[in-house]
Design an enzyme around this catalytic site. Structure first.
Site, mmCIF file in Angstrom:
data_model
loop_
_atom_site.group_PDB
_atom_site.id
_atom_site.type_symbol
_atom_site.label_atom_id
_atom_site.label_comp_id
_atom_site.label_asym_id
_atom_site.label_seq_id
_atom_site.Cartn_x
_atom_site.Cartn_y
_atom_site.Cartn_z
ATOM 1 N N LYS A 140 0.870 -1.181 0.000
ATOM 2 C CA LYS A 140 0.000 0.000 0.000
ATOM 3 C C LYS A 140 0.898 1.218 0.000
ATOM 4 C CE LYS A 140 -3.858 -1.988 2.598
ATOM 5 N NZ LYS A 140 -4.684 -1.874 3.813
ATOM 6 N N HIS A 143 0.467 6.061 3.446
ATOM 7 C CA HIS A 143 -0.660 6.949 3.679
ATOM 8 C C HIS A 143 -0.267 8.036 4.667
ATOM 9 C CE1 HIS A 143 -4.772 8.207 4.656
ATOM 10 N NE2 HIS A 143 -5.129 7.609 3.552
ATOM 11 N N HIS A 146 0.081 7.498 8.417
ATOM 12 C CA HIS A 146 1.275 6.938 9.057
ATOM 13 C C HIS A 146 2.312 8.011 9.397
ATOM 14 C CE1 HIS A 146 -0.193 3.066 7.311
ATOM 15 N NE2 HIS A 146 0.202 2.665 8.491
#
Length: 580
Positions: A140, A143, A146
């Site tokens: 992923k 983001h 984080h």
């Protein structure tokens, strides 16, 4: 430094009260300075704690006790004045000695150690600290959610290191679990090798979203995901090979983002490393009689105080596959064996508080007493973090936008200097702005992200910190050679000078407070206030045009302030810029 004065006052108290000096050192606090308020007191002793711990009689009128003790403490060459307040004794130190002792390290080239050798830190745990932070899920894109874990964990690691601990910085990647069943099954249906080569994480993100959507109404997709994860747990080569490819791609991309943030890790771990050890944990729990089987066929541990199964933690699915917490138990035990840490700190959002409470409880009932030295640092959510392009916010997009906006602001400003690499400066200042906006309040609080407020050059922002540091660097550069003259501390007698010196007295206390509660707000607010005091000093204490001995004294003051500012910024994870 502050510890010199604290020790001298402690000696005076020890002689009067017939107690060891050490008991008074932590009880003496430097008095906070408020803008535009003349402050004659430098240190304060509160009598309440001395009464509680039996150093002073716990009964009787505290005010009479305060006045009586203050009358016994006579001024000397270090402490010029002793006075009684409401339950406190105030101490004012010799002004010449204040400037001499505080600024001495900067004349010796020891500014990097300012405040770090304080006796206050003797009560802190020393040794090896393992900090687990950032910990995104592989396959992923990184983001923006984080970001908080990454910068908070980096601050904690920097602080612990500055205070003399051996620090292990660990990134514990989410690289296992049912989500990879979904991704693996989804990739076989929706994946494209060509797209994976061109934009790997973007493509994996799209595949995951598509697979997730499909699983909502398609039982076959759910079953395919469960089957792929079972294959992973059973080490089937096809599934493992695809998973490894996803992991390598992700780590490589993440490292580029970490480099931009100035963050590094000593260890890249992951849930996958502990799948076999998780089985050993299950065996040990069975051996100790701690693993129970629920009515649904899942494996649980009873955490209820009365042993009546009212509070259980599930650590095994009914199909025999492990869960996140099972692997976390195995990971904690493995880390203790491998790294021999004295304390371990986990940095995640506050939604995981219950998870870590259960983790530490389980470790303790398994007989691992060291779990008492494990700690979870929770944080709140960032609200409204969006770029101009949309709602799904990836950290790279946020960093790009912070740099672009900062570059625009710098180009619009009349004060911006000629820079060799304006984009690099804009990047560093933009990241400073992100960090300071995040760190100003309590970590557990949610906060509203505000681009405009964050990037203001005036006010309490990261831009203001950087601007002040760059301005001080420029001042030092323009006056090269002046500071080599003999330093005369008695020339720093203006109130503006004294205020900066009094504020610097608090630096070790601020670090001590931060080390206890692991909150960056204390250091951020100390540095912002320092910048305001420096700003006033720039106007009121000119270097250019002053007699050489006065110019030299003022330059030493500015040099010391710059050094403390830079040291504090680095602990926060901010790279100071010398021009902007």
């Amino acid at each position: 430094m502050a510890c010199f004065f604290r020790r001298q006052i402690a000696v005076k108290l020890a002689k009067t009260l017939q107690q060891p000096e050490e008991v008074f050192v932590p009880a003496l606090t430097a008095v906070p300075i408020f803008k535009k308020q003349q402050q004659s007191t430098d240190f304060r002793l509160s009598l309440g704690p001395l009464r509680i711990c039996g150093i002073l009689p716990p009964s009787g009128d505290i005010q009479l006790q305060t006045e009586d003790l203050a009358a016994q403490l006579k001024p000397d060459s270090v402490v010029e004045d002793v006075s009684a307040g409401h339950g406190v004794i105030n101490f004012a130190v010799n002004r010449r000695l204040l400037a001499e002792k505080l600024l001495e390290p900067f004349g010796k080239g020891e500014g990097d150690q300012f405040g770090l050798n304080s006796q206050l830190f003797s009560s802190l745990r020393r040794g090896t600290t393992l900090v687990e932070y950032s910990s995104p899920n592989i396959a992923k894109k990184f983001h923006a959610g984080h970001l908080r874990s990454t910068i908070i964990g980096n601050f904690i690691a920097n602080l612990k290191e500055a205070l003399g601990n051996d620090v292990i910085r660990m990134n514990y990647l989410g690289d296992w679990g049912m989500q990879f069943g979904l991704l693996g099954a989804g990739f076989s249906r929706f994946g494209c090798i060509e797209k994976l080569k061109q934009n790997p994480l973007q493509h994996l993100f799209e595949v995951y979203v598509q697979a997730n959507k499909e699983a909502e109404h398609n039982e076959d997709m759910k079953e395919a995901a469960r089957d792929f994860f079972r294959q992973l747990e059973q080490h089937e080569s096809g599934a493992v090979s695809l998973w490894q490819q996803f992991r390598e791609i992700t780590v490589k991309e993440y490292q580029q983002v970490y480099k931009r943030l100035g963050v590094h890790f000593d260890v890249y771990g992951g849930e996958s490393f502990h799948q076999d050890q998780a089985q050993e944990v299950l065996q040990e729990l069975r051996r100790q009689g701690l693993l129970k089987v629920s009515e649904k066929g899942t494996g649980v541990i009873d955490l209820s105080p009365d042993g009546d199964m009212t509070n259980v933690c599930t650590i095994l699915r009914s199909d025999g596959t492990t869960l996140y917490i099972t692997r976390d138990i195995a990971a904690a035990i493995n880390r203790k064996e491998k790294h021999r840490f004295d304390e371990m700190i986990y940095v995640t959002d506050k939604s995981q508080e219950n998870h870590f409470n259960q983790l530490f409880q389980i470790l303790l009932i398994m007989g691992h007493s060291w779990a008492g030295n494990c700690r979870h640092v929770p944080f709140g959510l960032v609200q409204g973090m969006k770029t101009r392009t949309g709602d799904v916010v990836f950290l790279e997009d946020v960093l790009d936008e912070a740099r672009a906006r900062m570059l625009h602001n710098m180009n619009q400003s009349n004060n911006t200097k000629e820079l060799e690499n304006p984009e690099d400066t804009a990047e560093k200042v933009g990241i400073s702005a992100l960090i300071v906006q995040d760190f100003k309040g309590p970590l557990q609080s949610d906060y509203k992200f505000d681009w405009d407020r964050m990037l203001q050059a005036q006010g309490d922002t990261g831009v203001f910190l950087q601007y002040t540091h760059a301005r001080l660097c420029s001042l030092m550069q323009r006056n090269k050679g002046v500071e080599e003259a003999t330093f005369n501390p008695s020339l720093l007698r203006e109130q503006t000078s004294i205020i900066i010196l009094q504020h610097l007295l608090r630096y070790d206390e601020v670090l001590y407070q931060s080390a206890n509660d692991l909150q960056p707000k204390h250091l951020v607010n100390f540095l912002l206030k320092l910048c305001h005091f420096i700003s006033s000093a720039h106007r009121e204490l000119p270097v250019k045009g002053s007699p050489q001995d006065v110019a030299q004294a003022r330059l030493r003051l500015f040099s010391g302030a710059r050094s403390v500012l830079a040291n504090g910024m680095r602990i926060l994870g901010i790279a100071p810029v010398s021009k902007m």
